[in-house]
Write an enzyme that holds these catalytic residues in place. Sequence first.
Site, PDB file in Angstrom:
ATOM      1  N   GLU A  47       0.824  -1.178  -0.099  1.00 32.62           N
ATOM      2  CA  GLU A  47      -0.078  -0.067   0.202  1.00 32.62           C
ATOM      3  C   GLU A  47       0.920   1.251   0.173  1.00 32.62           C
ATOM      4  OE1 GLU A  47      -3.683   1.870   2.850  1.00 32.62           O
ATOM      5  OE2 GLU A  47      -2.042   0.744   3.762  1.00 32.62           O
ATOM      6  N   LYS A 119      -9.674   1.239  -2.319  1.00 33.98           N
ATOM      7  CA  LYS A 119      -9.746   0.561  -0.958  1.00 33.98           C
ATOM      8  C   LYS A 119     -11.331   1.196  -0.303  1.00 33.98           C
ATOM      9  CE  LYS A 119      -7.345   1.065   3.514  1.00 33.98           C
ATOM     10  NZ  LYS A 119      -6.150   1.786   4.201  1.00 33.98           N
ATOM     11  N   CYS A 160      -5.013  -3.261   2.921  1.00 33.22           N
ATOM     12  CA  CYS A 160      -4.473  -2.881   4.223  1.00 33.22           C
ATOM     13  C   CYS A 160      -5.767  -2.885   5.357  1.00 33.22           C
ATOM     14  CB  CYS A 160      -3.949  -1.543   4.490  1.00 33.22           C
ATOM     15  SG  CYS A 160      -3.258  -1.180   5.897  1.00 33.22           S
TER      16      CYS A 160
END
Length: 293
Positions: A47, A119, A160
């Site tokens: 990330e 995300k 993440c």
Amino acid sequence: MIRTDGKFRVGLIQMRSGRTPQANLDEAVKLIGEAKAGGAQYVQTPEMTNIMELSRDALFATIMEEDKDPCLAAFRELARKLQLHVHVGSLAIKVSPERAANRSFMIDPHGEIVARYDKIHMFDVDLAGGESYRESRSYQPGESAVLVDLPWARFGLTICYDLRFPALYRALAEAGATVLTIPAAFTRQTGEAHWTTLIRARAIENGSFVLAAAQGGKHENGRETFGHSLIVDPWGRVLAEGGTEPGVVMADIDPAEVTAARGKVPSLQHGRRFDIIAPIAEPAHLHVVGDPS
């Protein structure tokens, strides 16, 4: 060498990204070259490959729109040159003057972008010691889960903090994903407590491989990330793990192990819908003026 046994070799690129995209790109390109030399057919960066920046003003003064981003263009050219599947774990991409996307890219050996994922879950947390993050102040959340078919398997893309939302991974697995990808920049504090446990849990409960390239160490912006990039098999076994330094973590993946694990514990077939029965709150006592009670 092209394998004919269905297996493939993965290389996770562990980084310590700073505030300068070109320097981060140079480091990623070097490590991807090392992974390719080691036989990797698929590589994944962490990330925020292109920048780790806490200052909102500095971030927006540096990042660019997708079609202008030099790091993305360089990764596409690198994939073509090395004949490699390059999964850029995420880049900070400007989508408006006030908003960025935390976006991952899957690039094929022709240099074509075959999948994008923004995300979904924003990292808005307050940790011990005054460590605090508000990702939603600068980034807009994604709204769609994404799968992509590569030559060996169907991959589910996440990033993440998504790791803490198991329903996302179950949905990807139910939609056919056998490899779950979780490029990350976990904080040292949360990583020490939860990283390995959560990664192994996502692998076990979905009978899937998990590939998680990570940021690690003390960054230029003062943030400290946990590192420990992980490759975990569908039975929850750790096949390879990094430390805290930049480098390459590699392992061979056998997709047949997914079938074996899901055959032993076919939990994906056993899920059932259910209702929730909650206690009924008692009505509050109403005091009426003049009531003799």
